[in-house]
Scaffold this motif. Structure first.
Motif, PDB file in Angstrom:
ATOM      1  N   ALA A  79     -32.610   8.580  33.806  1.00 46.57           N
ATOM      2  CA  ALA A  79     -33.361   9.777  33.421  1.00 46.57           C
ATOM      3  C   ALA A  79     -34.697   9.859  34.142  1.00 46.57           C
ATOM      4  O   ALA A  79     -35.105  10.916  34.607  1.00 46.57           O
ATOM      5  CB  ALA A  79     -33.576   9.776  31.912  1.00 46.57           C
ATOM      6  N   ARG A  82     -34.411  10.809  37.962  1.00 46.43           N
ATOM      7  CA  ARG A  82     -33.795  12.068  38.382  1.00 46.43           C
ATOM      8  C   ARG A  82     -34.800  12.973  39.078  1.00 46.43           C
ATOM      9  O   ARG A  82     -34.425  13.798  39.887  1.00 46.43           O
ATOM     10  CB  ARG A  82     -33.204  12.792  37.171  1.00 46.43           C
ATOM     11  N   ARG A 106     -22.425  13.854  27.149  1.00 44.25           N
ATOM     12  CA  ARG A 106     -23.417  14.032  28.207  1.00 44.25           C
ATOM     13  C   ARG A 106     -22.991  15.054  29.248  1.00 44.25           C
ATOM     14  O   ARG A 106     -23.693  15.239  30.233  1.00 44.25           O
ATOM     15  CB  ARG A 106     -23.716  12.689  28.858  1.00 44.25           C
ATOM     16  N   VAL A 108     -23.131  18.154  28.892  1.00 50.18           N
ATOM     17  CA  VAL A 108     -24.169  19.194  28.884  1.00 50.18           C
ATOM     18  C   VAL A 108     -25.368  18.749  29.697  1.00 50.18           C
ATOM     19  O   VAL A 108     -26.003  19.554  30.376  1.00 50.18           O
ATOM     20  CB  VAL A 108     -24.606  19.552  27.448  1.00 50.18           C
ATOM     21  N   VAL A 109     -25.664  17.447  29.638  1.00 50.68           N
ATOM     22  CA  VAL A 109     -26.789  16.939  30.422  1.00 50.68           C
ATOM     23  C   VAL A 109     -26.449  17.033  31.904  1.00 50.68           C
ATOM     24  O   VAL A 109     -27.268  17.451  32.721  1.00 50.68           O
ATOM     25  CB  VAL A 109     -27.105  15.489  30.016  1.00 50.68           C
ATOM     26  N   GLU A 112     -26.728  20.576  33.012  1.00 50.41           N
ATOM     27  CA  GLU A 112     -28.132  20.955  33.148  1.00 50.41           C
ATOM     28  C   GLU A 112     -28.715  20.418  34.456  1.00 50.41           C
ATOM     29  O   GLU A 112     -29.407  21.118  35.177  1.00 50.41           O
ATOM     30  CB  GLU A 112     -28.897  20.388  31.942  1.00 50.41           C
ATOM     31  N   GLU A 113     -28.402  19.154  34.740  1.00 52.55           N
ATOM     32  CA  GLU A 113     -28.939  18.542  35.956  1.00 52.55           C
ATOM     33  C   GLU A 113     -28.354  19.205  37.196  1.00 52.55           C
ATOM     34  O   GLU A 113     -29.062  19.431  38.171  1.00 52.55           O
ATOM     35  CB  GLU A 113     -28.630  17.041  35.966  1.00 52.55           C
ATOM     36  N   LEU A 116     -30.030  22.420  37.826  1.00 51.95           N
ATOM     37  CA  LEU A 116     -31.365  22.203  38.391  1.00 51.95           C
ATOM     38  C   LEU A 116     -31.257  21.902  39.881  1.00 51.95           C
ATOM     39  O   LEU A 116     -32.061  22.384  40.680  1.00 51.95           O
ATOM     40  CB  LEU A 116     -32.053  21.042  37.675  1.00 51.95           C
TER      41      LEU A 116
ATOM     42  N   ARG B   6     -36.189  22.095  25.575  1.00 53.93           N
ATOM     43  CA  ARG B   6     -34.858  22.597  25.818  1.00 53.93           C
ATOM     44  C   ARG B   6     -33.890  21.637  25.172  1.00 53.93           C
ATOM     45  O   ARG B   6     -33.869  20.461  25.467  1.00 53.93           O
ATOM     46  CB  ARG B   6     -34.600  22.704  27.317  1.00 53.93           C
ATOM     47  N   LEU B   8     -29.965  20.841  24.448  1.00 54.97           N
ATOM     48  CA  LEU B   8     -28.622  21.164  24.911  1.00 54.97           C
ATOM     49  C   LEU B   8     -27.684  20.938  23.739  1.00 54.97           C
ATOM     50  O   LEU B   8     -27.705  19.893  23.109  1.00 54.97           O
ATOM     51  CB  LEU B   8     -28.239  20.261  26.081  1.00 54.97           C
ATOM     52  N   ASP B   9     -26.899  21.948  23.464  1.00 54.16           N
ATOM     53  CA  ASP B   9     -26.086  21.927  22.254  1.00 54.16           C
ATOM     54  C   ASP B   9     -24.694  21.382  22.554  1.00 54.16           C
ATOM     55  O   ASP B   9     -24.043  21.812  23.500  1.00 54.16           O
ATOM     56  CB  ASP B   9     -25.992  23.367  21.730  1.00 54.16           C
ATOM     57  N   VAL B  10     -24.259  20.442  21.778  1.00 50.73           N
ATOM     58  CA  VAL B  10     -22.893  19.945  21.876  1.00 50.73           C
ATOM     59  C   VAL B  10     -22.261  20.103  20.506  1.00 50.73           C
ATOM     60  O   VAL B  10     -22.703  19.471  19.547  1.00 50.73           O
ATOM     61  CB  VAL B  10     -22.852  18.440  22.269  1.00 50.73           C
ATOM     62  N   GLU B 376     -26.990   8.509  26.151  1.00 56.87           N
ATOM     63  CA  GLU B 376     -28.134   9.417  26.120  1.00 56.87           C
ATOM     64  C   GLU B 376     -29.149   8.923  25.104  1.00 56.87           C
ATOM     65  O   GLU B 376     -28.796   8.606  23.971  1.00 56.87           O
ATOM     66  CB  GLU B 376     -27.643  10.822  25.765  1.00 56.87           C
ATOM     67  N   GLU B 377     -30.406   8.858  25.539  1.00 61.64           N
ATOM     68  CA  GLU B 377     -31.413   8.250  24.683  1.00 61.64           C
ATOM     69  C   GLU B 377     -31.919   9.196  23.605  1.00 61.64           C
ATOM     70  O   GLU B 377     -32.321   8.766  22.543  1.00 61.64           O
ATOM     71  CB  GLU B 377     -32.596   7.785  25.532  1.00 61.64           C
ATOM     72  N   VAL B 396     -28.603  17.395  22.284  1.00 53.76           N
ATOM     73  CA  VAL B 396     -29.111  16.428  23.241  1.00 53.76           C
ATOM     74  C   VAL B 396     -30.380  16.995  23.828  1.00 53.76           C
ATOM     75  O   VAL B 396     -30.358  18.088  24.384  1.00 53.76           O
ATOM     76  CB  VAL B 396     -28.071  16.170  24.340  1.00 53.76           C
ATOM     77  N   GLU B 398     -33.045  17.343  26.552  1.00 57.11           N
ATOM     78  CA  GLU B 398     -33.109  17.124  27.994  1.00 57.11           C
ATOM     79  C   GLU B 398     -34.208  16.107  28.247  1.00 57.11           C
ATOM     80  O   GLU B 398     -35.387  16.412  28.165  1.00 57.11           O
ATOM     81  CB  GLU B 398     -33.446  18.465  28.651  1.00 57.11           C
ATOM     82  N   SER B 399     -33.805  14.904  28.516  1.00 56.93           N
ATOM     83  CA  SER B 399     -34.816  13.848  28.540  1.00 56.93           C
ATOM     84  C   SER B 399     -35.667  13.901  29.792  1.00 56.93           C
ATOM     85  O   SER B 399     -36.755  13.382  29.814  1.00 56.93           O
ATOM     86  CB  SER B 399     -34.145  12.495  28.429  1.00 56.93           C
ATOM     87  N   SER B 400     -35.157  14.504  30.860  1.00 59.35           N
ATOM     88  CA  SER B 400     -35.985  14.524  32.055  1.00 59.35           C
ATOM     89  C   SER B 400     -36.743  15.841  32.166  1.00 59.35           C
ATOM     90  O   SER B 400     -37.283  16.132  33.209  1.00 59.35           O
ATOM     91  CB  SER B 400     -35.125  14.336  33.297  1.00 59.35           C
TER      92      SER B 400
END
Lengths: 197, 604
Positions: A79, A82, A106, A108-109, A112-113, A116, B6, B8-10, B376-377, B396, B398-400
């Motif tokens: 993280a 990134r 993850r 969705v993560v 998102e990335e 971006l 932000r 993120l929906d799961v 995911e943290e 979740v 967005e950690s970054s």
């Protein structure tokens, strides 16, 4: 494999195009393992397989497919690392995005990335082909490629060629097809001036 | 506001994950020590489906386990700190016992210690179950004496009897044939705390709160009680406990009770005390880890913050009834938010009093949990209540996410010292300024004086102007009284040569005799170096002071041992540069014989 690829492989293994390719993806998606699986077998480097380095410094890997020599930048997906991805965008001629197809949480993560990445000025201005490798596709519960493409919102990516390939770093399945697609795209993009003469 | 974070929906699971759970029944555990956190969820079950312990990996349920009773709390902890790391144990609390699972297998059952009945009560009951005494008059006298016993130590059977009318009592007594047994106390809440270190794998202990208002701390390996305390002087039933600190160092146990108050229990207290009381029933509490302040949501639609001493700091009126609360520590931003779910279906995130973000979850978020799940943290798990069936939603973060919005700077609170200093500065601003200017002028004067002195004495060891690249160095060899001083003159300039240089020794003739006090230096080519060895002899008086034997050889010879070397240039009045050599003292053993004789005379 297309006819052209076969011809090029008959003509000898000499690649005509070299392409720097950027390998991105979340941490533990399997980027390094995939690249290890792609690397030509090297009898001297037996022990290098286990324990992928978790360092932040990007690793360089070389492999070739379909007349294209790829030099892949393996960038950390942790993280906090990134934010460093964008430093590599400018020199990338192709993009491999590795997704853990079995990690639904993850996705969705990852989406998102990826959004971006594609929205970055260094990326959005160029037609960099995007290959999404759905890693760990042999794990039970993994999403098939079409559903993964939907989950990553790839339908909205219209300004560049993209392809989703189910792959597995452990068995090596599906890797060659995905890379062959990428090689074709890179070759089309860089139609070498030598041939035009 | 909405652009700040932000999420993120799961939505978990395509089929409805039907849950029926309580806030204490959620736990995020690294079950196999592989840094892959799993969600353990105690499900109360519904209809013919019994209670189960369900394990989610990511968004998929990977296994479930039938539980013998309705789970009250699910807690995980490490038992020891030995290497290799043992897997965490899972403690699931039921009505009056705790089941310990190790490796997901039942490993130990812990029962709360039972309470003895008072002899007084047993005596009365012995009389009561005797058929001879079962007439309205005697029964009423016995019930009167039962009433004199404090209610909190009465058994359930006695309490039931007292709540009946006389006819019912008689009918009841006909059926009762046994003495009342004190049933095991019921567990109301369970939490865990680390023993020695805040390390992730640090061994922990279990803290159990009972219906009777007892708080028992259990060791995690033998399940022996480490300490037991009453929550309060008057009987209070704990309802939610938050432990902060370490058991062996210092800890605070903040306990919300059903009696509209929050109690505090600290290390080595045998009895807790009431920290504060709230006007309405408490729905949930949380303790901020930074300053131990307590956040409370109450049934009167307020969110209030109390200091660790129990002083009310602020209070907010919420638009709707609060349902649940959890802490959301965002480590990369260095702040801890409090998430409050409202009956309207909103989840508000508060940083102190300020609302930072709102999530709309469409349903009432009955249970919330924030932490690491899978890889995911920052995962915010929300269980919503939707017409008796619940679904699990994970959000979740967005950690970054690089921008957390335009939040105000985190400025530390002004300390008392700072405040005092600023007051002083405001009061004596003119005096301070004048004093500073004086000191500054004095410093400048001193610097100028030193420079002037160096210039007058030609003490500069580095050349100035055109001769800057010329360097002079000296080294001293020998034990004395004759030393060899080697001077080296170097021209570091890359393209210019130097002519007309000379070296002059400047020493007191009473102390040192220099064999060649004036040396003419020949042309010095660019980037070259010349060395001039010179003999320098220490001169002793005819009458030698015997102190000379006690000079330390390695030390310096003092003020008189200074020899100055000047580098001169033709046509210039002052020296180009100067070096001072500190001559070492002569080794007493090397003194000439006649001088030693002379010192012998000195003593006599």
């Amino acid at each position: 494999m297309g006819l052209l690829d076969k011809v090029s492989s008959w003509l000898g293994n000499r690649p005509r195009v070299t392409a720097p390719v950027l390998v991105l993806g979340l941490d533990r998606a399997g980027k390094t393992s995939l690249l290890h699986a792609l690397r030509p077998p090297d009898p001297t480097a037996q022990g290098a397989q286990q324990g992928a380095p978790q360092g932040v410094a990007p690793q360089m890997e070389h492999f070739q497919s379909g007349g294209v020599a790829f030099s892949a930048w393996d960038v950390s997906g942790a993280a906090r690392a990134r934010a460093l991805w964008e430093r590599h965008y400018r020199r990338a001629h192709a993009l491999i995005f590795v997704v853990d197809a079995a990690d639904h949480l993850r996705l969705v993560v990852a989406r998102e990335e990826l959004e971006l990445v594609l929205a970055h000025p260094d990326m959005s201005a160029r037609r960099v082909p995007l290959l999404v490798l759905a890693n760990k596709s042999d794990v039970p519960g993994a999403l098939p490629p079409d559903q993964l493409a939907g989950a990553l919102g790839l339908a909205r990516v219209v300004d560049r060629p993209w392809h989703v390939a189910a792959a597995s770093a452990r068995s090596g399945a599906g890797l060659a097809d995905g890379i062959a697609w990428l090689a074709r795209q890179v070759r089309d993009m860089h139609t070498p001036p030598k041939i035009q003469h | 506001m909405s652009s700040m974070t932000r999420w993120l929906d799961v939505e978990v699971g395509t089929d409805d994950v039907e849950l029926n759970t309580l806030p204490g029944n959620l736990s995020l555990v690294d079950l196999h020590n592989d840094n892959e956190y799993r969600l353990l969820l105690g499900d109360l079950g519904r209809g013919e489906e019994g209670p189960r312990l369900r394990i989610f990996q990511g968004v998929r349920q990977v296994s479930d386990m039938i539980l013998p009773d309705l789970p009250l709390a699910v807690v995980s902890l490490y038992t020891n700190e030995s290497q290799p790391m043992s897997l965490p144990i899972i403690a699931v609390a039921f009505s009056s016992c705790i089941y310990i699972y190790r490796n997901m297998k039942l490993f130990y059952k812990y029962y709360l210690p039972s309470v003895e009945l008072s002899t007084n009560e047993t005596e009365i009951w012995k009389q009561l179950i005797d058929p001879v005494n079962q007439n309205p008059v005697t029964v009423s006298t016995y019930t009167e004496s039962l009433r004199s016993i404090p209610e909190k130590i009465l058994s359930l059977q006695s309490r039931n009897l007292l709540s009946m009318t006389v006819d019912q009592q008689l009918e009841y007594l006909e059926h009762v044939s046994s003495l009342p047994v004190m049933d095991l106390p019921d567990i109301t809440c369970v939490t865990s705390m680390k023993m020695n270190s805040v390390d992730r794998y640090g061994a922990g202990c279990l803290i159990v709160g009972t219906e009777e208002g007892d708080v028992i701390v259990l060791e995690s390996q033998t399940f022996a009680p480490l300490s037991q305390a009453k929550l309060c002087v008057v009987r209070k039933t704990p309802y939610q406990m938050v432990a902060t600190g370490l058991f062996n160092v210092d800890y605070r146990l903040t306990v919300a009770t059903r009696e509209k108050s929050v109690c505090l229990l600290k290390r080595e207290w045998s009895e807790g005390r009431v920290l504060f009381s709230t006007p309405e029933h408490i729905i949930a509490i949380e303790v901020m880890p930074a300053d131990n302040s307590v956040l409370v949501i109450c049934a009167d639609n307020t969110l209030a913050c109390y200091s660790k001493k129990g002083k009310k700091q602020w209070s907010l009126n919420l638009e709707h009834r609060p349902v649940s609360m959890t802490l959301v520590p965002v480590s990369h931003l260095g702040l801890t938010l409090a998430a409050v779910a409202l009956a309207s279906g909103h989840v508000h995130l508060y940083d102190g009093k300020a609302r930072r973000d709102t999530i709309f979850v469409r349903d009432v978020a009955s249970v919330m949990k924030f932490g690491q799940l899978g890889q995911e943290e920052h995962v915010f798990i929300i269980v919503t209540a939707r017409r008796r069936t619940s679904t699990l939603t994970a959000w979740v973060v967005e950690s970054s996410a690089p921008t957390f919005g335009h939040k105000p700077w985190l400025i530390p609170k002004k300390s008392k010292l700072f405040l005092e200093q600023s007051v002083r500065e405001r009061e004596n601003a003119v005096g301070m300024h004048v004093l500073f200017q004086q000191e500054l002028t004095r410093l400048r004067l001193m610097a100028a004086k030193t420079l002037c002195e160096a210039h007058l004495k030609s003490d500069n060891s580095v050349g100035a102007g055109a001769l800057e690249p010329v360097r002079l160095a000296a080294e001293v060899e020998g034990l004395g009284p004759v030393f060899r001083v080697t001077l080296s003159v170097e021209n570091t300039c890359a393209d210019k040569a130097v002519v007309g240089l000379a070296v002059l020794f400047h020493a007191h003739t009473a102390n040192y005799k220099v064999s060649q006090p004036y040396i003419k230096v020949p042309l010095l080519a660019p980037n070259s170096k010349l060395r001039f060895p010179t003999k320098v002899e220490e001169v002793f008086d005819a009458e030698l002071n015997p102190d000379i034997f006690f000079r330390s050889v390695t030390g310096q010879g003092g003020e008189r041992a200074l020899v100055k070397v000047l580098l001169l240039k033709e046509g210039r009045r002052g020296p180009v540069l100067a070096a001072t050599i500190q001559m070492p003292p002569t080794d007493p053993m090397m003194l000439p014989y006649d001088k030693i004789q002379a010192t012998a005379d000195f003593g006599s």
